[in-house]
Scaffold this active site. Structure first.
Site, PDB file in Angstrom:
ATOM      1  N   LYS A 170       0.775  -1.058   0.047  1.00 30.54           N
ATOM      2  CA  LYS A 170      -0.065   0.044   0.127  1.00 30.54           C
ATOM      3  C   LYS A 170       0.902   1.307  -0.172  1.00 30.54           C
ATOM      4  CE  LYS A 170      -3.577  -2.800   1.889  1.00 30.54           C
ATOM      5  NZ  LYS A 170      -4.284  -3.120   3.183  1.00 30.54           N
ATOM      6  N   GLN A 195      -5.073  -1.739   9.503  1.00 36.88           N
ATOM      7  CA  GLN A 195      -5.052  -2.856   8.704  1.00 36.88           C
ATOM      8  C   GLN A 195      -5.444  -4.077   9.720  1.00 36.88           C
ATOM      9  OE1 GLN A 195      -3.297  -3.415   5.856  1.00 36.88           O
ATOM     10  NE2 GLN A 195      -3.481  -5.769   5.945  1.00 36.88           N
ATOM     11  N   ASP A 245     -11.420   1.784   2.720  1.00 36.04           N
ATOM     12  CA  ASP A 245     -11.434   0.263   2.591  1.00 36.04           C
ATOM     13  C   ASP A 245     -12.843  -0.122   2.342  1.00 36.04           C
ATOM     14  OD1 ASP A 245      -9.144  -1.208   2.758  1.00 36.04           O
ATOM     15  OD2 ASP A 245      -8.933  -1.229   4.922  1.00 36.04           O
TER      16      ASP A 245
END
Ligand code: NAP
Length: 290
Positions: A53, A97, A120
């Protein structure tokens, strides 16, 4: 030979498109989008995903911040930190995460993220916007799969799409997107599905998101089907320096003999999840600047 759906190439195309838009922003003295990444604890595979990322942010010219916390961090402190990011106008989007340490509730954490910064696409509000006239930030992996289908011009309207795996992060939102956005007829299977093969054999488009290498064999797939393999599991492989390789849920070698198109693992859906994160961060930035 089937078409090998090249997620790596499509993800690179998307990142190049975003990089051009970021360059235009910088050229006109505007600040670029800023993505923050929160990591709690020291999960091995997470490092690899987070590095991917960060590299994507660098490639497109985004600003980024990596916020690493000890595994002992309390849920309360994490939520307080998230509240700070929700209010920070210099941060356009952020992710927490997964996995999180066991003492922290993933659901509580996700629902503390402001939906407009939830790049997300995990919050209830963003999930609930799927198929509506005003879709918000869509869950990254299913969004990436839809983008692959779109960019490979795979016909979906009226086709039978069978989704194996019904998780909140992948299978369930993907099923809704296939139903609402792609106008497919959708069957969703999970671990309680009886005789999985009777369903998978009916699929014009078969999407598998389970995490069980070798689950889908050639005899479970219809000739000419499009096969999208989301599964990503580490399996031991002494021929690799790392001692493992990544494996999908589909027996690629055999199934590719009858599929019309298929995604490899790695190099299929995986790179698209990161590309979606970049697209969502760009959208969050643009919404905030409208
Ligand atoms: P998950 O939360 O564990 O969900 C797995 C789903 O598969 C559940 O719905 C489960 O059913 C179902 N299932 C389990 N055994 C099954 C069986 N034998 N037959 C049919 N369905 C079965 O996992 P996830 O987060 O959705 O991830 C799935 C896979 O995709 C994993 O390998 C993960 O690493 C990978 N993944 C890859 C990416 C990427 O970017 N490439 C992103 C996300 C996930 P129940 O609901 O009944 O438990």
């Amino acid at each position: 030979m089937p078409t090998i759906i090249d997620g790596k190439k499509i993800a690179t195309d998307i990142k190049n498109e975003i990089a051009d838009r970021v360059k235009a922003l910088r050229d006109s003295d505007e600040r670029p989008p800023h993505l923050a990444i929160i990591v709690v604890g020291d999960d091995g595979p997470s490092h690899t995903y987070v590095n991917g990322k960060i590299n994507a942010c660098k490639a497109v010219g985004f600003d980024y911040s990596l916020m690493q916390f000890a595994a002992t961090m309390t849920e309360q402190k994490l939520v307080k930190h998230i509240d700070g990011l929700n209010a920070d106008e210099d941060i356009d989007g952020f992710i927490v995460q997964l996995p999180l340490p066991e003492h922290i509730s993933v659901q509580t954490v996700i629902e503390s993220i402001a939906p407009k910064k939830d790049v997300d696409g995990f919050t209830n509000q963003n999930f609930g916007s799927i198929g509506s006239k005003h879709e918000l930030l869509l869950p990254a992996t299913p969004f990436g799969i839809m983008e692959l289908i779109r960019r490979y011009s795979i016909e979906t309207e009226g086709k039978h799409c069978v989704v194996v795996g019904a998780s909140r992060l992948v299978g369930a939102p993907l099923s809704l997107m296939m139903l609402e956005d792609a106008r497919a007829t959708v069957t969703v299977c999970h671990k309680y599905t009886v005789n999985l093969a009777t369903h998978t054999k009916e699929a014009d488009i078969l999407v598998v998101a389970v995490g069980k290498p070798g689950l889908i064999t050639k005899d479970m797939v219809k000739e000419g089907a499009v096969v999208i393999d989301v599964g990503t599991s580490r399996v031991e492989d002494s021929s690799k320096k790392s001692g493992f390789r990544l494996s999908g849920d589909v027996d690629f070698e055999e199934v590719s003999k009858i599929a019309s198109a298929i995604t490899p693992v790695p190099g299929g859906v995986g790179p698209m999840t990161i590309a979606s994160l970049i697209l969502n961060t760009m959208s969050a930035y643009e919404s905030a600047h409208e």
